[in-house]
Design an enzyme around this catalytic site. Structure first.
Site, short mmCIF file in Angstrom:
data_model
loop_
_atom_site.label_atom_id
_atom_site.label_comp_id
_atom_site.label_asym_id
_atom_site.label_seq_id
_atom_site.Cartn_x
_atom_site.Cartn_y
_atom_site.Cartn_z
N ASN A 150 0.80 -1.24 0.00
CA ASN A 150 0.00 0.00 0.00
C ASN A 150 0.83 1.29 0.00
O ASN A 150 0.34 2.32 -0.44
CB ASN A 150 -1.04 -0.01 1.13
CG ASN A 150 -0.44 -0.04 2.49
OD1 ASN A 150 0.70 -0.41 2.66
ND2 ASN A 150 -1.22 0.35 3.48
N GLY A 226 2.40 -5.50 7.63
CA GLY A 226 1.43 -6.28 6.87
C GLY A 226 0.28 -6.71 7.74
O GLY A 226 -0.04 -6.05 8.75
N SER A 227 -0.31 -7.83 7.37
CA SER A 227 -1.53 -8.27 8.06
C SER A 227 -1.21 -8.83 9.45
O SER A 227 -0.09 -9.28 9.72
CB SER A 227 -2.22 -9.35 7.22
OG SER A 227 -1.38 -10.48 7.13
N GLY A 231 1.80 -11.22 10.64
CA GLY A 231 2.59 -10.65 11.73
C GLY A 231 2.70 -11.63 12.91
O GLY A 231 3.75 -11.72 13.54
N GLU A 248 4.41 -4.17 12.44
CA GLU A 248 3.44 -3.10 12.22
C GLU A 248 2.25 -3.75 11.53
O GLU A 248 2.38 -4.19 10.39
CB GLU A 248 4.11 -2.06 11.31
CG GLU A 248 3.59 -0.68 11.43
CD GLU A 248 3.68 -0.18 12.83
OE1 GLU A 248 2.61 -0.08 13.44
OE2 GLU A 248 4.78 0.10 13.31
P1 ADP Z 1 -1.49 -8.34 2.82
O1 ADP Z 1 -2.78 -8.88 3.30
O2 ADP Z 1 -1.33 -6.88 2.88
O3 ADP Z 1 -1.00 -8.93 1.53
P2 ADP Z 1 0.50 -9.88 4.15
O4 ADP Z 1 0.80 -9.88 5.60
O5 ADP Z 1 0.05 -11.14 3.53
O6 ADP Z 1 -0.50 -8.72 3.96
O7 ADP Z 1 1.76 -9.38 3.32
C1 ADP Z 1 2.68 -8.41 3.77
C2 ADP Z 1 4.08 -8.88 3.39
O8 ADP Z 1 4.34 -10.09 4.10
C3 ADP Z 1 4.26 -9.21 1.90
O9 ADP Z 1 5.56 -8.83 1.49
C4 ADP Z 1 4.12 -10.72 1.89
O10 ADP Z 1 4.78 -11.32 0.81
C5 ADP Z 1 4.76 -11.09 3.20
N1 ADP Z 1 4.36 -12.40 3.73
C6 ADP Z 1 3.17 -13.04 3.59
N2 ADP Z 1 3.19 -14.23 4.21
C7 ADP Z 1 4.41 -14.36 4.78
C8 ADP Z 1 5.05 -15.36 5.56
N3 ADP Z 1 4.43 -16.48 5.91
N4 ADP Z 1 6.31 -15.14 5.97
C9 ADP Z 1 6.95 -14.00 5.67
N5 ADP Z 1 6.42 -13.03 4.91
C10 ADP Z 1 5.16 -13.19 4.47
#
Ligand code: ADP
Length: 494
Positions: A150, A226-227, A231, A248
């Site tokens: 975002n 991220g989510s 997290g 965050e």
């Molecule tokens: P969104 O719902 O905004 O996509 P995510 O938390 O899935 O939120 O993604 C935020 C970041 O975390 C992205 O760069 C994504 O690739 C990364 N991500 C998603 N899953 C994992 C994981 N299991 N381990 C590490 N990084 C991850």
């Protein structure tokens, strides 16, 4: 438009991968870029490169490290329009907001680089004669930066710039939706002349490249935005593997409008806070807590203004609201509308996917106001991340603050009132990392701490001098120039 080819950037080299993925323009579904689907072997190489570079980078004087970041800031300014156009194309935010995304990177560069000549420690008297005591900030080592889509330029800058000035080396794993923005940004770091291995870029899926970074034994710190679900995984894994971690995550930010507020001002704030970036900011206003005396009037004003917002291509200067990032997220917003209806919230305006004319080629959702929302409803508790705002009626200031606080999150908050006593009570009593008085929930500035309480974060703050606390550890240093053994922790005074 041409399809861009993105590569990983490791040890100063652009490296392609055997498997690739695609990023698409959320406005019209055109392919924007191909990018590597990195696996754990690619991650291993990036970490080895960052580890090797760390040995010399940490020895570069901080003011000299900062010189590179000043140069990054200058280059970002020079390439601002090009980057902003790419952000609008790949991520879908309105072009003026995309320029703001880059500007935040510029601000962060100049602010962080200024720290190169500060990074202050303390000196303090020793309890013994002829002994000197001081503290120093030490870099932590190899930092994995995992970022969302975002703010595809600003958030990587927020993390990478202070990390580098502090003497760490970094590996950026950007979001799958915005690889081209990340690649352009890293090209700028490269142009600034950073030595090989100091900043690395590894593209790929979260569950593959991201997970491999988080689990790797040779990563010292993970900074994640991220989510909440991801997290939790990152936090748990870092806890198990003894890594420093800065998280965050989500928000369920509220704007309170009291009966004494300037309603026009509060309206401007609500529209910008709820519908800016199509509601896809972690600080977006997703609840409007309205005093009952102004609720009807304010709701009418809000509905009227919302009805005039124009959905469309983010590069069109007349567009107010661009698309939702992707199909999955669009469906998630739609799912929350189904939940809202099941919960007997009333859809005052919007509530549907927007697919008339050109919009059908992209992922657009109508700006939506939900009325008759009560605090326990899921739409009042869960992060929607779309252009949806829930109206909650209250009868008093105390009730407003209690409802504002009644979520698991605590990122941003806002109160519109002309009463100075209420304003100060709000600053004191709101459970959030950020509180605005007579301003919307969005609009953080880089020199103030950014982050949230409760389940939004894990106690760290990005930006401000607080970013230094994420990316350094303290060392206490004692210098004894007495020429004799002086024993502390022994009672010398008897
Ligand atoms: P969104 O719902 O905004 O996509 P995510 O938390 O899935 O939120 O993604 C935020 C970041 O975390 C992205 O760069 C994504 O690739 C990364 N991500 C998603 N899953 C994992 C994981 N299991 N381990 C590490 N990084 C991850």
């Amino acid at each position: 438009m041409t399809t861009l080819t993105c590569c990983n950037y490791i040890d100063g080299q652009w490296l392609s991968a055997t498997q690739t993925l695609l990023s698409r323009n959320p406005t019209n579904n055109e392919i924007v870029a191909t990018f590597p689907r990195s696996d754990s072997a690619d991650v291993d190489v990036a970490i080895a490169s960052a580890r090797k570079a760390y040995r010399s980078w940490r020895q570069v004087p901080a003011p000299a490290r900062a010189e590179y970041i000043f140069r990054v800031g200058e280059l970002l300014l020079q390439h601002k329009e090009e980057l902003a156009q790419l952000i609008s194309r790949e991520m879908g935010k309105a072009i003026t907001e995309a320029r703001g995304d880059v500007q935040e990177g510029v601000d962060c560069a100049f602010y962080s680089a200024g720290e190169g000549r500060r990074l202050f420690g303390q000196t303090t008297p020793s309890e013994m004669p002829n002994k000197f005591a001081m503290t120093m900030r030490m870099p932590i080592g190899v930092c994995a930066l995992i970022t969302p889509w975002n703010f595809p330029v600003a958030i990587p800058c927020w993390k990478a710039m202070p990390a580098l000035v502090c003497g760490n080396t970094v590996i950026l794993k950007p979001a799958e939706d915005t690889p081209a923005c990340a690649t352009k940004l890293i090209e700028i770091f490269q142009q600034a002349g950073l030595p090989p291995g100091v900043i690395n870029l590894v593209h790929g899926l979260g569950e593959e490249a991201g997970k491999a970074l988080v689990e790797h034994a040779d990563v010292d710190l993970v900074s994640f935005t991220g989510s909440s679900e991801t997290g939790a995984f990152v936090g748990e894994t870092c806890g198990r593997t003894h890594k420093r971690v800065c998280l965050e995550m989500g928000g369920k930010n509220a704007q309170v409008v009291m009966e004494d507020a300037d309603l026009e001002l509060a309206l401007d704030g609500a529209i910008w806070g709820a519908f800016g970036t199509a509601g896809q900011r972690c600080t977006a206003t997703s609840r409007l807590i309205l005093h009952r005396d102004i609720k009807e009037k304010f709701t009418t004003m809000l509905k009227e203004r919302t009805s005039k917002l124009r959905l469309g291509s983010p590069t069109d200067p007349d567009t107010d609201i661009g698309p939702i990032i992707n199909q999955r997220q669009l469906e998630r917003v739609k799912m929350y509308l189904d939940i809202a209806r099941e919960e007997n919230a009333k859809v005052l305006i919007g509530g549907e996917i927007a697919d008339e004319g050109e919009l059908k080629n992209g992922y657009f959702f109508q700006p939506t106001i939900l009325d008759n929302v009560t605090p326990e409803m899921r739409v009042a508790q869960e992060e929607i991340f779309g252009p949806v705002v829930a109206l909650i009626e209250v009868s008093s200031f105390e009730e407003a603050i209690a409802i504002l606080n009644d979520t698991n999150y605590g990122l941003s908050s806002s109160v519109y009132t002309r009463d100075i006593n209420r304003a100060f009570a709000a600053m004191r009593d709101i459970e959030a990392g950020i509180t605005y008085i007579n301003g919307p929930t969005i609009g953080a500035e880089v020199h103030l701490p950014f982050g949230g309480v409760k389940q939004t974060g894990n106690g760290h703050r990005e930006a401000g001098t607080t970013a230094l606390d994420v990316f350094t550890e303290w060392k206490s240093v004692y210098v004894d120039f007495s020429g004799s053994l002086q024993r502390a922790q022994i009672d010398n005074r008897s």
